[in-house]
Write a protein that holds these residues in place. Structure first.
Motif, short mmCIF file in Angstrom:
data_model
loop_
_atom_site.label_atom_id
_atom_site.label_comp_id
_atom_site.label_asym_id
_atom_site.label_seq_id
_atom_site.Cartn_x
_atom_site.Cartn_y
_atom_site.Cartn_z
N MET A 190 0.86 -1.19 -0.02
CA MET A 190 0.04 -0.27 0.11
C MET A 190 0.74 1.32 -0.11
SD MET A 190 -3.22 -0.61 2.28
CE MET A 190 -2.52 -1.54 3.66
N ILE A 191 0.24 2.33 -0.63
CA ILE A 191 1.04 3.60 -0.66
C ILE A 191 0.70 4.62 -0.02
CG2 ILE A 191 1.85 5.23 -2.46
CD1 ILE A 191 1.48 3.31 -4.59
N LEU A 192 1.57 5.23 0.88
CA LEU A 192 1.23 6.51 1.52
C LEU A 192 1.48 7.65 0.60
CD1 LEU A 192 0.38 8.37 4.00
CD2 LEU A 192 2.96 7.97 4.80
N GLY A 193 0.48 8.32 0.05
CA GLY A 193 0.79 9.50 -0.71
C GLY A 193 1.03 10.88 0.13
N ILE A 194 1.81 11.56 -0.36
CA ILE A 194 1.91 13.06 0.32
C ILE A 194 1.95 14.17 -0.74
CG2 ILE A 194 3.68 14.30 1.77
CD1 ILE A 194 4.44 11.38 3.07
N ASP A 195 1.45 15.30 -0.13
CA ASP A 195 1.39 16.39 -1.10
C ASP A 195 1.46 17.62 0.06
OD1 ASP A 195 1.65 18.08 -3.46
OD2 ASP A 195 -0.57 18.27 -3.51
N GLU A 196 1.93 19.01 -0.35
CA GLU A 196 1.67 20.01 0.49
C GLU A 196 0.93 21.17 -0.34
OE1 GLU A 196 3.22 23.01 -0.92
OE2 GLU A 196 3.95 22.01 -2.48
N VAL A 197 0.41 22.07 0.34
CA VAL A 197 -0.28 23.31 -0.23
C VAL A 197 0.32 24.47 0.86
CG1 VAL A 197 -2.57 22.07 -1.28
CG2 VAL A 197 -2.59 22.87 1.01
N GLY A 198 0.11 25.49 0.13
CA GLY A 198 0.35 26.89 0.72
C GLY A 198 1.89 27.14 0.99
N ARG A 199 2.59 26.57 -0.33
CA ARG A 199 3.91 26.54 -0.23
C ARG A 199 4.22 28.12 -0.37
NH1 ARG A 199 7.56 22.58 -3.02
NH2 ARG A 199 9.54 22.87 -1.81
N GLY A 200 3.68 29.30 -0.91
CA GLY A 200 3.75 30.39 -0.93
C GLY A 200 3.11 31.18 -0.04
N PRO A 201 3.33 30.81 1.12
CA PRO A 201 2.22 31.42 2.32
C PRO A 201 2.57 32.94 2.69
CG PRO A 201 3.40 30.01 3.42
CD PRO A 201 3.63 29.81 2.04
N TRP A 202 1.90 33.85 2.33
CA TRP A 202 1.95 35.46 2.73
C TRP A 202 1.60 35.52 4.36
CZ3 TRP A 202 5.74 38.55 0.76
CH2 TRP A 202 6.04 38.15 -0.68
N ALA A 203 0.31 34.95 4.45
CA ALA A 203 -0.28 35.20 5.73
C ALA A 203 -0.97 33.93 6.41
CB ALA A 203 -1.55 36.28 5.43
N GLY A 204 -0.36 32.75 5.96
CA GLY A 204 -1.05 31.73 6.65
C GLY A 204 -0.05 30.50 6.66
N PRO A 205 -0.71 29.35 6.95
CA PRO A 205 0.02 28.02 7.20
C PRO A 205 0.46 27.24 5.98
CG PRO A 205 -2.09 27.71 7.78
CD PRO A 205 -2.00 29.08 7.26
N LEU A 206 1.36 26.38 6.20
CA LEU A 206 1.65 25.53 5.31
C LEU A 206 1.14 24.17 5.74
CD1 LEU A 206 3.79 24.58 2.80
CD2 LEU A 206 4.95 23.63 4.64
N VAL A 207 0.51 23.23 4.67
CA VAL A 207 -0.27 22.25 4.99
C VAL A 207 0.23 20.94 4.28
CG1 VAL A 207 -2.52 20.98 5.37
CG2 VAL A 207 -2.44 23.63 5.60
N VAL A 208 0.46 19.95 4.89
CA VAL A 208 0.85 18.55 4.20
C VAL A 208 -0.44 17.65 4.33
CG1 VAL A 208 2.45 16.56 3.81
CG2 VAL A 208 3.18 19.14 3.98
#
Length: 156
Positions: A1-19
Motif C-alpha cells: 500500500m502507498i502513502l501519498g504525500i502532498d503540500e499546499v500553501g507553499r507560498g504563504p504570505w499570511a497563513g500556514p503550510l499544510v501537508v
C-alpha cells in the motif's frame, strides 16, 4: 500500500503550510486529480469521500510564525513529519510529491520515492492534494467568518 504525500500553501504570505498524507489501500475514488485542477465545489464533494474511504488520512500543519522561524525547507520537513506521524495503518511505500525527501533522517526516509507530479499521477497523492487544499481553504473560511484567529501547529 502507498502513502501519498502532498503540500499546499507553499507560498504563504499570511497563513500556514499544510501537508496531506493519505493511504487509500485499494479504494478507488472517481474524479481524483491534482487539487489545483478541480473546482472548489468538486474538492468539497471529494473531501468527505476521501475521509470515508481512505484507510488513513492526516494533515500536518506549520503556522506562518513557525515558517518564519524555520524557513520553507524546515517547514516542509516539519509539516510532512507531523502528517506522517498520524498515519497508523501499514504501508509499504511513501510517494512524496516533489524532489526533496522531507522524511530523510527518520525511520521512514528509506521508504520514500520522490515523484514530480505525484499529485496528478498517483491516486493517494491526488487524495493528499485534495485533503490538504480543503483543510487550508477551510481554515481561511473560518478566519473570514471571525471564528478562528489563532496560530496553527501540529496535527489536524
Amino acid at each position: 500500500m502507498i502513502l501519498g504525500i502532498d503540500e499546499v500553501g507553499r507560498g504563504p504570505w499570511a497563513g500556514p503550510l499544510v501537508v496531506g498524507a493519505v493511504v487509500l489501500g485499494g479504494s478507488h475514488i472517481d474524479g481524483l486529480t491534482d487539487s489545483k485542477k478541480l473546482t472548489k465545489k468538486r474538492r468539497e464533494a471529494l473531501y468527505p469521500i476521501i475521509r470515508d474511504q481512505a484507510l488513513a488520512c492526516a494533515t500536518g500543519w506549520v503556522s506562518a510564525r513557525e515558517l518564519d522561524e524555520v524557513g520553507m525547507s524546515g517547514a516542509l520537513r516539519l509539516a510532512t513529519r507531523r502528517a506522517v506521524e498520524q498515519i497508523h495503518v501499514p504501508y509499504s511505500e511513501i510517494i512524496l510529491d516533489g524532489t526533496v525527501n522531507f522524511l530523510a533522517g527518520t525511520g521512514k526516509g528509506e521508504y520514500v520515492q520522490l515523484m514530480k507530479k505525484a499529485d496528478l499521477l498517483v491516486p493517494s497523492g491526488r487524495a493528499a492534494s485534495i485533503l490538504a487544499r480543503r483543510a487550508l481553504s477551510g481554515l481561511w473560511f473560518w478566519r473570514a467568518c471571525g471564528v478562528w484567529s489563532g496560530e496553527t501547529s501540529g496535527g489536524n
